[in-house]
Design an enzyme around this catalytic site. Structure first.
Site, mmCIF file in Angstrom:
data_model
loop_
_atom_site.group_PDB
_atom_site.id
_atom_site.type_symbol
_atom_site.label_atom_id
_atom_site.label_comp_id
_atom_site.label_asym_id
_atom_site.label_seq_id
_atom_site.Cartn_x
_atom_site.Cartn_y
_atom_site.Cartn_z
ATOM 1 N N LYS A 147 39.714 49.837 -12.785
ATOM 2 C CA LYS A 147 38.904 48.741 -13.334
ATOM 3 C C LYS A 147 38.310 47.941 -12.170
ATOM 4 O O LYS A 147 39.027 47.477 -11.280
ATOM 5 C CB LYS A 147 39.805 47.844 -14.183
ATOM 6 C CG LYS A 147 39.121 47.133 -15.308
ATOM 7 C CD LYS A 147 40.177 46.486 -16.188
ATOM 8 C CE LYS A 147 39.554 45.698 -17.306
ATOM 9 N NZ LYS A 147 40.539 44.866 -17.977
HETATM 10 C C1 E4P Z 1 39.920 43.694 -21.130
HETATM 11 O O1 E4P Z 1 39.712 44.632 -20.441
HETATM 12 C C2 E4P Z 1 39.701 42.301 -20.713
HETATM 13 O O2 E4P Z 1 40.298 42.049 -19.494
HETATM 14 C C3 E4P Z 1 40.184 41.385 -21.774
HETATM 15 O O3 E4P Z 1 39.764 41.873 -23.037
HETATM 16 C C4 E4P Z 1 39.805 39.939 -21.580
HETATM 17 O O4 E4P Z 1 40.169 39.219 -22.737
HETATM 18 P P1 E4P Z 1 40.310 37.629 -22.779
HETATM 19 O O5 E4P Z 1 38.950 37.044 -22.771
HETATM 20 O O6 E4P Z 1 41.041 37.395 -24.060
HETATM 21 O O7 E4P Z 1 41.123 37.241 -21.568
#
Ligand code: E4P
Length: 218
Positions: free
Chosen positions: A84
């Site tokens: 990522k």
């Molecule tokens: C997923 O890959 C993201 O990091 C995540 O969905 C972020 O979500 P949040 O806005 O609830 O922190």
């Protein structure tokens, strides 16, 4: 549509996996901090053993050279690791290099169609538009998902749209309507997808009637 759980909590991941509908996992540094992960690479290895699908592990470096080094190391943990990478200039360069090396990537922190277009051109495996965080600041998160799906379809980009920052079941339904490839969600949202009060009251009545029938047959 693929369902990913957005969590670094092993018990939540186990619970979601046991439902039989889990296609992968997304983690991020905040989710790791929430459960107090000490050995990040060891933790990712455990998740990769629990789940057959893709597991996103995020780099914490912000320069091209460091992201390459960190990402290459993460990619050796297991075949189902997806590296990522944040949507910054060095991140886009790293995604391009990883795509040439056959290392799969999830381009994270996407908040606009222009960013999604660049990520696809660099060869990201997944793009993660954060719809909940856009909604939080009075922007239309779902409109972004729709735009990206349209743009990717127009040019047959292979990058998969991974709707992220999902806050409730209707986000999932709308993303499915728009054709997002994946939705990553907390366990509570995944469980919320199957809940309906009429199902619960209907089942209660069926079972009560069955018991009455059995009693009358005695
Ligand atoms: C997923 O890959 C993201 O990091 C995540 O969905 C972020 O979500 P949040 O806005 O609830 O922190």
């Amino acid at each position: 549509m693929k369902f990913f759980i957005d969590s670094a909590d092993l018990s939540e991941i186990k619970e979601a996996e046991a439902m039989g509908v889990l296609d992968g996992v997304t983690t991020n540094p905040s989710l790791c901090a929430k459960v107090g992960v000490r050995d990040f690479e060891g933790h990712v290895a455990k998740i990769c053993e629990m789940v057959a699908g893709d597991v996103s592990a995020e780099v914490v470096s912000t320069t091209y050279a460091e992201m390459l080094e960190e990402g290459r190391r993460l990619a050796t943990i297991a075949d189902n690791v997806v590296v990522k990478i944040p949507l910054i200039k060095d991140g886009i360069k790293a995604i391009k290099t990883f795509s040439e090396e056959g290392i799969r990537t999830n381009c994270t922190l996407c908040f606009s169609s222009t960013q999604a277009l660049i990520a696809a051109k660099a060869g990201a495996t997944y793009i993660s538009p954060f719809l909940g965080r856009l909604d939080d600041i009075s922007h239309d998160g779902l409109a972004l998902i729709e735009d990206i799906v349209t743009i990717y379809t127009n040019y047959s980009f292979q990058t998969e749209v991974l709707a992220a920052s999902i806050r409730h079941p209707m986000h999932v339904v709308e993303c499915a309507r728009m054709g997002a490839d994946v939705a990553t969600m907390p366990l509570s949202v995944m469980e919320g997808l199957l809940k309906h009060p009429l199902t619960d009251s209907g089942l209660e009545k069926f079972l009560a009637d069955w018991d009455k029938l059995q009693a009358s047959l005695k």
